[in-house]
Scaffold this motif. Sequence first.
Motif, short mmCIF file in Angstrom:
data_model
loop_
_atom_site.label_atom_id
_atom_site.label_comp_id
_atom_site.label_asym_id
_atom_site.label_seq_id
_atom_site.Cartn_x
_atom_site.Cartn_y
_atom_site.Cartn_z
N ILE A 47 23.87 27.74 68.15
CA ILE A 47 24.46 28.64 67.17
C ILE A 47 23.79 28.46 65.81
O ILE A 47 23.44 29.42 65.12
CB ILE A 47 25.98 28.41 67.07
N MET A 48 23.61 27.21 65.40
CA MET A 48 22.98 26.94 64.10
C MET A 48 21.56 27.48 64.06
O MET A 48 21.12 28.02 63.04
CB MET A 48 22.98 25.43 63.85
N HIS A 49 20.84 27.35 65.17
CA HIS A 49 19.46 27.84 65.21
C HIS A 49 19.41 29.36 65.19
O HIS A 49 18.50 29.94 64.59
CB HIS A 49 18.77 27.30 66.46
N ARG A 50 20.38 30.00 65.79
CA ARG A 50 20.35 31.47 65.87
C ARG A 50 20.71 32.13 64.55
O ARG A 50 20.01 33.03 64.09
CB ARG A 50 21.32 31.95 66.96
N VAL A 51 21.78 31.67 63.91
CA VAL A 51 22.24 32.32 62.68
C VAL A 51 21.77 31.58 61.44
O VAL A 51 22.04 32.04 60.32
CB VAL A 51 23.79 32.44 62.67
N GLN A 52 21.12 30.45 61.61
CA GLN A 52 20.53 29.68 60.51
C GLN A 52 21.59 29.28 59.48
O GLN A 52 21.53 29.69 58.31
CB GLN A 52 19.39 30.47 59.86
#
Length: 404
Positions: A47-52
């Motif tokens: 999730i962190m990688h997708r929405v930064q």
Amino acid sequence: MARDGSVVPADPQAMAVVKKKTQSSRSWILFDASGKGSLMDVDKYAIMHRVQIHARDLRILDPLLSYPSTILGREKAIVLNLEHIKAIITAEEVLLRDPTDDNVVPVVEELQRRLPQVGSGQQQEGDGKEYNVGQHDMEGNEEDESPFEFRALEVALEAICSFLAARTTELEMAAYPALDELTSKISSRNLDRVRKLKSAMTRLTARVQKVRDELEQLLDDDDDMADLYLSRKLASASPVSGSRGGGGGGSWFAASPTIGSKISRASRASLATVHLDENDVEELEMLLEAYFMQIDGTLNKLTTLREYIDDTEDYINIQNYLFFGQLDNHRNQLIQLELFLSSGTVCLAFFSLVTGIFGMNIPYTWNQNHGYMFKWVVIITGTIAAVTFLLIIAYARKKGLVGS
């Protein structure tokens, strides 16, 4: 569902199976700009990688942790934590946590209905594993050219305001009859019932106050509102820079286009109406103001209910004060009567002493040829006793201690 970012169709039967199989806190549902939803079971790193966003922002959405209602604007996402509604909104998609929760299901249905734009010509794509639920509701709706993130934010605000208003109405319907019953009959059962309702009102007031304070804080800061204009920031960035920033998320979710590859049709339509002036936040301000007034009205209802409870408590305290005041008054009158009777008893005891002395069968020299003295003492003593008794009766009648 796999932990490495697998995706399944967001059909109701699949959601029911997920709910029965697991209550994992990693369960998410993703909506794109066309209103298509897909269930996911991913970890926080994906999730962190997708929405930064940072881990501290994602921690706010953890259902196991207690965080106040928060609306945070980040570079490419809006982190939304409103009671049970925990979501991440970007310029092209919405990630909603725990979609199988009973309170979140209406939000899922509303997002599927309102996220698609009228006239966007959405068709069912792929091999049938994804579907569009909101297309059949679009024919009767007017065209909404608001940015995608504002449409998603409006759904969340409307849901939480309606949820809190419904809880307030239920509390009012239970509280007012209980308070009226308490004023008519003070009993342990009614007092305990009102105590529980007051505790529930206090907790609900705190929840409503948190949402209101968050909206008020956003309305008071133009910079915070400007951070929520994701489509504006996306339009101001070049396509090349967008590809560098958001290309990593497509490796595990191939069905969703990356920001670098293309901008969704809904976002393009919204970009046509978005003002490029970064200081212009009028559209968002009007949106937040509307729901701020709604949540403020809910808070006013709870304030009125609290005042009614306080008035009832004051009324009961006044009743108790009057009741115990009457008891104190009667107690004081009884003390006065007891003092008066004690005084009369002392007087009668003196005359009884004289009578007892004269009535003893002991030969006294001064008692010879003075028999008439006994008669006079008895007469005077009886007269004084009768007068004392009549005075006591008159005093008791005056004070209302005996009937007339």
